[in-house]
Design a protein around this motif. Structure first.
Motif, PDB file in Angstrom:
ATOM      1  N   MET A  96       0.831  -1.158  -0.032  1.00 36.71           N
ATOM      2  CA  MET A  96       0.066  -0.038   0.090  1.00 36.71           C
ATOM      3  C   MET A  96       0.980   1.434   0.103  1.00 36.71           C
ATOM      4  O   MET A  96       0.542   2.307   0.215  1.00 36.71           O
ATOM      5  N   GLY A  97       2.243   1.087  -0.287  1.00 41.69           N
ATOM      6  CA  GLY A  97       2.909   2.177  -0.364  1.00 41.69           C
ATOM      7  C   GLY A  97       3.470   2.656   1.102  1.00 41.69           C
ATOM      8  O   GLY A  97       3.668   3.868   1.100  1.00 41.69           O
ATOM      9  N   GLY A  98       3.381   1.796   2.075  1.00 40.96           N
ATOM     10  CA  GLY A  98       3.768   2.247   3.459  1.00 40.96           C
ATOM     11  C   GLY A  98       5.406   1.538   3.858  1.00 40.96           C
ATOM     12  O   GLY A  98       5.891   0.774   3.254  1.00 40.96           O
ATOM     13  N   ARG A  99       5.623   1.987   5.038  1.00 41.56           N
ATOM     14  CA  ARG A  99       6.949   1.508   5.663  1.00 41.56           C
ATOM     15  C   ARG A  99       6.364   1.173   7.327  1.00 41.56           C
ATOM     16  O   ARG A  99       5.665   1.843   7.788  1.00 41.56           O
ATOM     17  N   PRO A 100       6.938  -0.301   7.535  1.00 40.02           N
ATOM     18  CA  PRO A 100       6.373  -0.774   8.702  1.00 40.02           C
ATOM     19  C   PRO A 100       7.198  -0.084   9.958  1.00 40.02           C
ATOM     20  O   PRO A 100       8.080   0.414   9.709  1.00 40.02           O
ATOM     21  N   ILE A 101       6.466   0.036  11.045  1.00 39.68           N
ATOM     22  CA  ILE A 101       7.025   0.728  12.290  1.00 39.68           C
ATOM     23  C   ILE A 101       7.087  -0.385  13.262  1.00 39.68           C
ATOM     24  O   ILE A 101       8.296  -0.344  13.896  1.00 39.68           O
ATOM     25  N   ALA A 102       6.357  -1.160  13.500  1.00 34.77           N
ATOM     26  CA  ALA A 102       6.521  -2.327  14.685  1.00 34.77           C
ATOM     27  C   ALA A 102       5.649  -3.368  14.474  1.00 34.77           C
ATOM     28  O   ALA A 102       4.418  -3.393  13.587  1.00 34.77           O
ATOM     29  N   GLY A 130      14.662  -5.588   9.825  1.00 33.59           N
ATOM     30  CA  GLY A 130      14.716  -4.332  10.881  1.00 33.59           C
ATOM     31  C   GLY A 130      13.624  -3.620  11.208  1.00 33.59           C
ATOM     32  O   GLY A 130      13.478  -2.560  11.451  1.00 33.59           O
ATOM     33  N   VAL A 131      12.634  -4.470  11.717  1.00 31.34           N
ATOM     34  CA  VAL A 131      11.148  -3.987  12.164  1.00 31.34           C
ATOM     35  C   VAL A 131      11.293  -4.676  13.805  1.00 31.34           C
ATOM     36  O   VAL A 131      11.160  -5.984  13.719  1.00 31.34           O
ATOM     37  N   PRO A 132      10.989  -3.945  14.776  1.00 33.98           N
ATOM     38  CA  PRO A 132      10.784  -4.655  16.118  1.00 33.98           C
ATOM     39  C   PRO A 132       9.517  -5.208  16.327  1.00 33.98           C
ATOM     40  O   PRO A 132       8.707  -4.699  15.977  1.00 33.98           O
ATOM     41  N   ILE A 133       9.884  -6.363  17.296  1.00 35.33           N
ATOM     42  CA  ILE A 133       8.677  -7.024  17.825  1.00 35.33           C
ATOM     43  C   ILE A 133       8.414  -6.189  19.215  1.00 35.33           C
ATOM     44  O   ILE A 133       9.208  -6.417  20.016  1.00 35.33           O
ATOM     45  N   VAL A 134       7.384  -5.442  19.274  1.00 35.09           N
ATOM     46  CA  VAL A 134       7.118  -4.741  20.585  1.00 35.09           C
ATOM     47  C   VAL A 134       6.100  -5.224  21.479  1.00 35.09           C
ATOM     48  O   VAL A 134       6.093  -4.496  22.453  1.00 35.09           O
TER      49      VAL A 134
END
Length: 323
Positions: A96-102, A130-134
């Protein structure tokens, strides 16, 4: 490299088998899965890869994706199920043209090697991309009960989304797939992720937000379970268009079986609706990263998915498949 077939195929038989295949048919009937949510979804449109929520603070969108893993998948391949629970959500955000945060997860499992393997897989994907599991939710269950796994990802997109609702008749179908991989075991899963360097994984996902920000692509969808045909069935339903898929230009591994490939879930694969004048630029972006991409057909004012090989065209009749 892709294989450009020279021998004819039985297009009618292939279309019939695809229409009857459970994973493809499930995608063609996906609206049945979210009917109950239609009255409570607010301003969100159901059918995209993520929920897109307007973010007035940034002028863009928050994206929220969620996936559950099949019980049999978790039992047979717990490490890869954990890895995939993260990977597929990240692909949905990118679509969807996005970047993951968490990332968060939901896990029901007993203590032991299987639970450890699930966690090792999730950790491996988190570190690779490079995306954290929070956080999330974990419930310990009895040792004789099957494990259940799901994961969710929060992401962010700018003001230009790639959606499932904006393909138009006349748009060109572009399909991009990373063929630098191999099938995992005997499953219809093309693995171009676990064997790829983390830097390349992250750069490849970044291409989709770039397409959105440069407004090079009108609609997009991550190729999921159900493969190219099932994914296109969902996209066409959302956009109220049809599509003709040119099999002779479709990116495909050398010697891959047609039926298996068309239902396969590539770890990096997208179907895109692109205006004719932007096709060259879109293809160049993927080719620069070593990703196979090609113009593979056209969206039409009709309905449904059709396959073309040479001068022959056959529709994939999902209505017949449901009988």
């Amino acid at each position: 490299m892709t294989q450009m077939p020279t021998a004819p195929i039985d297009l009618c038989e292939l279309a019939t088998r695809l229409a009857r295949h459970a994973s493809v048919l499930e995608k063609a009937c996906i609206h049945n899965a979210y009917t109950q949510a239609e009255s409570v979804c607010g301003s969100s449109r159901l059918g995209d890869d993520c929920a897109a929520i307007e973010d007035t603070a940034s002028g863009g969108y928050l994206l929220f994706a969620s996936e559950g893993m099949l019980e049999s998948f978790v039992a047979e391949d717990p490490w890869f199920a954990g890895y995939s629970a993260v990977m597929v959500n990240l692909s949905d955000v990118a679509a969807m043209g996005g970047r993951p945060i968490a990332i968060t997860n939901t896990l029901w499992a007993s203590e032991g090697p299987a639970c450890d393997a699930i966690w090792q897989g999730m950790r491996a994907a988190s570190e690779a991309y490079g995306v954290p599991i929070v956080g999330g939710h974990t419930t310990r269950i009895s040792t004789d009960a099957p494990a259940y796994l799901g994961a969710s990802v929060l992401g962010r997109a700018g003001k230009h989304l790639l959606t499932s609702f904006d393909a138009r008749p006349g748009d060109r179908l572009v399909i991009a797939i990373d063929l630098n991989g191999a099938y995992r075991r005997d499953k219809p899963f093309w693995n171009a992720s676990t064997t790829t360097a983390p830097e390349r994984l992250r750069r490849n996902l970044e291409l989709l937000p770039q397409l959105a920000e440069r407004q090079l692509c009108r609609a997009a969808k991550d190729i999921s379970n159900g493969g190219v045909v099932g994914t296109l069935a969902m996209l066409c339903a959302c956009s109220s268009v049809g599509v003709i898929v040119d099999l002779e230009t479709l990116p495909r591994p050398t010697a891959a079986n047609w039926m298996k490939w068309l239902i396969s879930f590539p770890s990096y694969g997208y179907v895109l609706a692109v205006s004719e004048e932007r096709v060259r630029l879109v293809l160049e972006l993927f080719h620069e990263r070593g990703i196979d991409a090609a113009e593979c057909g056209i969206f039409t004012s009709g309905i449904g998915v059709s396959l073309r090989f040479g001068h022959l065209v056959e529709s994939v009749d999902f209505g017949a498949g449901r009988k």
